[in-house]
Scaffold this motif. Sequence first.
Motif, PDB file in Angstrom:
ATOM      1  N   THR A 148       0.830  -1.219   0.000  1.00  0.00           N
ATOM      2  CA  THR A 148       0.000   0.000   0.000  1.00  0.00           C
ATOM      3  C   THR A 148       0.861   1.265   0.000  1.00  0.00           C
ATOM      4  O   THR A 148       1.976   1.282   0.531  1.00  0.00           O
ATOM      5  CB  THR A 148      -0.894   0.044   1.253  1.00  0.00           C
ATOM      6  OG1 THR A 148      -0.072  -0.136   2.413  1.00  0.00           O
ATOM      7  CG2 THR A 148      -1.982  -1.010   1.197  1.00  0.00           C
ATOM      8  N   ALA A 149       0.318   2.318  -0.584  1.00  0.00           N
ATOM      9  CA  ALA A 149       0.929   3.646  -0.550  1.00  0.00           C
ATOM     10  C   ALA A 149      -0.176   4.608  -0.110  1.00  0.00           C
ATOM     11  O   ALA A 149      -1.108   4.874  -0.854  1.00  0.00           O
ATOM     12  CB  ALA A 149       1.451   4.023  -1.929  1.00  0.00           C
ATOM     13  N   VAL A 150      -0.056   5.072   1.140  1.00  0.00           N
ATOM     14  CA  VAL A 150      -1.126   5.904   1.717  1.00  0.00           C
ATOM     15  C   VAL A 150      -0.642   7.348   1.774  1.00  0.00           C
ATOM     16  O   VAL A 150       0.443   7.638   2.286  1.00  0.00           O
ATOM     17  CB  VAL A 150      -1.483   5.392   3.138  1.00  0.00           C
ATOM     18  CG1 VAL A 150      -2.526   6.294   3.787  1.00  0.00           C
ATOM     19  CG2 VAL A 150      -1.967   3.946   3.059  1.00  0.00           C
ATOM     20  N   ARG A 151      -1.438   8.230   1.227  1.00  0.00           N
ATOM     21  CA  ARG A 151      -1.034   9.650   1.153  1.00  0.00           C
ATOM     22  C   ARG A 151      -0.975  10.249   2.555  1.00  0.00           C
ATOM     23  O   ARG A 151      -1.862  10.040   3.368  1.00  0.00           O
ATOM     24  CB  ARG A 151      -2.049  10.403   0.283  1.00  0.00           C
ATOM     25  CG  ARG A 151      -1.741  11.864   0.077  1.00  0.00           C
ATOM     26  CD  ARG A 151      -1.127  12.093  -1.273  1.00  0.00           C
ATOM     27  NE  ARG A 151      -0.479  13.390  -1.318  1.00  0.00           N
ATOM     28  CZ  ARG A 151      -0.181  14.033  -2.435  1.00  0.00           C
ATOM     29  NH1 ARG A 151      -0.447  13.506  -3.597  1.00  0.00           N
ATOM     30  NH2 ARG A 151       0.418  15.192  -2.399  1.00  0.00           N
ATOM     31  N   ASP A 152       0.093  11.002   2.801  1.00  0.00           N
ATOM     32  CA  ASP A 152       0.244  11.696   4.084  1.00  0.00           C
ATOM     33  C   ASP A 152       0.912  13.040   3.766  1.00  0.00           C
ATOM     34  O   ASP A 152       2.125  13.121   3.629  1.00  0.00           O
ATOM     35  CB  ASP A 152       1.119  10.849   5.027  1.00  0.00           C
ATOM     36  CG  ASP A 152       1.332  11.526   6.371  1.00  0.00           C
ATOM     37  OD1 ASP A 152       0.419  12.242   6.819  1.00  0.00           O
ATOM     38  OD2 ASP A 152       2.420  11.346   6.963  1.00  0.00           O
ATOM     39  N   GLY A 153       0.110  14.080   3.577  1.00  0.00           N
ATOM     40  CA  GLY A 153       0.646  15.386   3.182  1.00  0.00           C
ATOM     41  C   GLY A 153       1.296  15.303   1.820  1.00  0.00           C
ATOM     42  O   GLY A 153       0.684  14.814   0.863  1.00  0.00           O
ATOM     43  N   ASP A 154       2.549  15.709   1.727  1.00  0.00           N
ATOM     44  CA  ASP A 154       3.213  15.641   0.419  1.00  0.00           C
ATOM     45  C   ASP A 154       4.090  14.387   0.286  1.00  0.00           C
ATOM     46  O   ASP A 154       5.055  14.359  -0.477  1.00  0.00           O
ATOM     47  CB  ASP A 154       4.001  16.929   0.129  1.00  0.00           C
ATOM     48  CG  ASP A 154       4.981  17.228   1.237  1.00  0.00           C
ATOM     49  OD1 ASP A 154       5.059  16.404   2.182  1.00  0.00           O
ATOM     50  OD2 ASP A 154       5.673  18.255   1.170  1.00  0.00           O
ATOM     51  N   HIS A 155       3.724  13.358   1.057  1.00  0.00           N
ATOM     52  CA  HIS A 155       4.404  12.063   0.954  1.00  0.00           C
ATOM     53  C   HIS A 155       3.384  10.933   0.795  1.00  0.00           C
ATOM     54  O   HIS A 155       2.188  11.143   1.025  1.00  0.00           O
ATOM     55  CB  HIS A 155       5.233  11.777   2.222  1.00  0.00           C
ATOM     56  CG  HIS A 155       6.516  12.537   2.264  1.00  0.00           C
ATOM     57  ND1 HIS A 155       6.575  13.891   2.509  1.00  0.00           N
ATOM     58  CD2 HIS A 155       7.804  12.129   2.089  1.00  0.00           C
ATOM     59  CE1 HIS A 155       7.846  14.280   2.477  1.00  0.00           C
ATOM     60  NE2 HIS A 155       8.610  13.228   2.214  1.00  0.00           N
ATOM     61  N   TYR A 156       3.909   9.763   0.422  1.00  0.00           N
ATOM     62  CA  TYR A 156       3.126   8.527   0.508  1.00  0.00           C
ATOM     63  C   TYR A 156       3.876   7.605   1.471  1.00  0.00           C
ATOM     64  O   TYR A 156       5.119   7.560   1.438  1.00  0.00           O
ATOM     65  CB  TYR A 156       3.010   7.839  -0.848  1.00  0.00           C
ATOM     66  CG  TYR A 156       2.004   8.488  -1.779  1.00  0.00           C
ATOM     67  CD1 TYR A 156       0.701   8.010  -1.874  1.00  0.00           C
ATOM     68  CD2 TYR A 156       2.371   9.592  -2.548  1.00  0.00           C
ATOM     69  CE1 TYR A 156      -0.221   8.611  -2.727  1.00  0.00           C
ATOM     70  CE2 TYR A 156       1.453  10.205  -3.400  1.00  0.00           C
ATOM     71  CZ  TYR A 156       0.154   9.705  -3.485  1.00  0.00           C
ATOM     72  OH  TYR A 156      -0.756  10.295  -4.318  1.00  0.00           O
ATOM     73  N   ILE A 157       3.123   6.892   2.298  1.00  0.00           N
ATOM     74  CA  ILE A 157       3.767   5.942   3.213  1.00  0.00           C
ATOM     75  C   ILE A 157       3.545   4.532   2.662  1.00  0.00           C
ATOM     76  O   ILE A 157       2.403   4.102   2.465  1.00  0.00           O
ATOM     77  CB  ILE A 157       3.184   6.064   4.630  1.00  0.00           C
ATOM     78  CG1 ILE A 157       3.416   7.507   5.105  1.00  0.00           C
ATOM     79  CG2 ILE A 157       3.849   5.074   5.579  1.00  0.00           C
ATOM     80  CD1 ILE A 157       2.848   7.807   6.450  1.00  0.00           C
ATOM     81  N   ILE A 158       4.657   3.866   2.380  1.00  0.00           N
ATOM     82  CA  ILE A 158       4.587   2.570   1.686  1.00  0.00           C
ATOM     83  C   ILE A 158       4.849   1.423   2.649  1.00  0.00           C
ATOM     84  O   ILE A 158       5.799   1.469   3.446  1.00  0.00           O
ATOM     85  CB  ILE A 158       5.583   2.553   0.508  1.00  0.00           C
ATOM     86  CG1 ILE A 158       5.246   3.750  -0.380  1.00  0.00           C
ATOM     87  CG2 ILE A 158       5.551   1.218  -0.233  1.00  0.00           C
ATOM     88  CD1 ILE A 158       5.693   3.745  -1.760  1.00  0.00           C
ATOM     89  N   ASN A 159       3.984   0.415   2.562  1.00  0.00           N
ATOM     90  CA  ASN A 159       4.144  -0.805   3.365  1.00  0.00           C
ATOM     91  C   ASN A 159       3.868  -2.020   2.495  1.00  0.00           C
ATOM     92  O   ASN A 159       2.889  -2.029   1.745  1.00  0.00           O
ATOM     93  CB  ASN A 159       3.161  -0.805   4.552  1.00  0.00           C
ATOM     94  CG  ASN A 159       3.684   0.036   5.703  1.00  0.00           C
ATOM     95  OD1 ASN A 159       4.659  -0.313   6.378  1.00  0.00           O
ATOM     96  ND2 ASN A 159       3.037   1.185   5.920  1.00  0.00           N
ATOM     97  N   GLY A 160       4.735  -3.011   2.608  1.00  0.00           N
ATOM     98  CA  GLY A 160       4.496  -4.247   1.861  1.00  0.00           C
ATOM     99  C   GLY A 160       5.809  -4.897   1.436  1.00  0.00           C
ATOM    100  O   GLY A 160       6.893  -4.391   1.713  1.00  0.00           O
TER     101      GLY A 160
END
Length: 380
Positions: free
Chosen positions: A140-152
């Motif tokens: 997953t890539a979850v938007r957080d402000g001007d970033h994406y947080i990637i897990n997997g």
Amino acid sequence: MAFELTKEQLMIQKMAREFAAKELAPLAAERDRTHEYPADSLKKMGDLGFLGMLVSEKYGGENAGTVAYSLALSEIACACASTAVIMSVHNSICCGSIEKYGTEEQKEEFLRPMAAGAFIGAFALTEPEAGSDPQAMTCTAVRDGDHYIINGTKRFITSGKNGGVVILLARTAEKGSRGISAFLVTHDFAGFSVGRIEDKMGQCASDTVDLLFNDCRVPASRMLGSEGEGFKIAMSGLDAGRIGIASLSLGIAQAALDESIRYSRNRKQFGQNLSGFQGLRWMIADMAMDVEAARLLVLNAAAVKEHGENCTAAASMAKCYASEMAQRVTGQAIQIHGGYGYIKEYPVERFYRDARITTIYEGTNQIQRIVIANELLGRQ
Ligand SMILES: Cc1cc2nc3c(=O)[nH]c(=O)nc-3n(C[C@H](O)[C@H](O)[C@H](O)COP(=O)(O)OP(=O)(O)OC[C@H]3O[C@@H](n4cnc5c(N)ncnc54)[C@H](O)[C@@H]3O)c2cc1C
């Protein structure tokens, strides 16, 4: 249909053949044995332009066209399939996708140095539970402000360890192909690490690894294309990639045929060269027919792509046929060598192992047949 190659294409083919014979062939067996990544050869290939063959001149590439690229890749594979798969993923999928979908900033930051061979590209689609069905991906890539947080976790990624940039596919929305986006990820990001390194049957000098993402923050500016465009980017990259794998398969098979001809002319049994036995002459004739049939499919797919036409079916046909042909031909090459073919001292043993993966990666041949049928009959 007869293919008449241009002077330039023939020149590139010759240059690749000479480079492969001088720089790759003498090292290929040892690199296969030690699993040594061919870093210095790739550096030389970058200097010669083989790592920017499909990149436009604007970004420092050769803009040589898909036909010339396919010819060069086959020559590289003839000497070292490990180097060829690195070259294929880098040029066909990575450079191609960044040129097509990247922003100007991304092209300057990644494409220009990649075209010069400063670093190698990797493409991360497969996951432990999502191989033939990439839409089942859970990274997953979850938007957080001007970033994406990637897990997997991504699995079986060619050049995932030694490459300098990874085109990562991850879910930005829960369902469907439109919920997948692409990102340009580099090893300097916290939360991104290399997991297990696979110990493979063949193509051992190229690294195949797990990539682990654990709350990895990637700037939104690293998204390739727009949000939700990742699946389209991956599929178009794979069309190009399959022409690369088809060319690679052709190169391995050509090498196996050449070795078989050489060996059968030198080995004597029953007081005559093997090449005098009709049984083996027919095997060589069958192998040559198979190689030539694949060559036409490969060149056709490359020409279709070069003309800017839809190459999906042509690329899948070339990949499917050439990879199965490479398995037949490398198997026959071992048979012609008798017991010596089974011994690592003889190169056909490596060719046989190197050819085995070609019906599996970049979409198994079952998937290629689904793609071809869908193009002919429409999706079910
Ligand atoms: C050396 C190596 C390098 C690789 N490099 C990369 C890379 O750089 N990047 C990347 O993203 N991936 C890479 N891969 C992954 C590769 O693309 C996958 O292994 C491949 O797509 C198959 O997925 P799977 O292994 O999960 O097999 P599965 O999808 O589990 O398939 C198992 C079997 O089921 C068959 N099957 C599945 N679905 C169907 C269906 N609908 N109809 C009929 N048969 C079906 C398959 O054809 C296969 O025979 C690499 C793999 C290897 C081994």
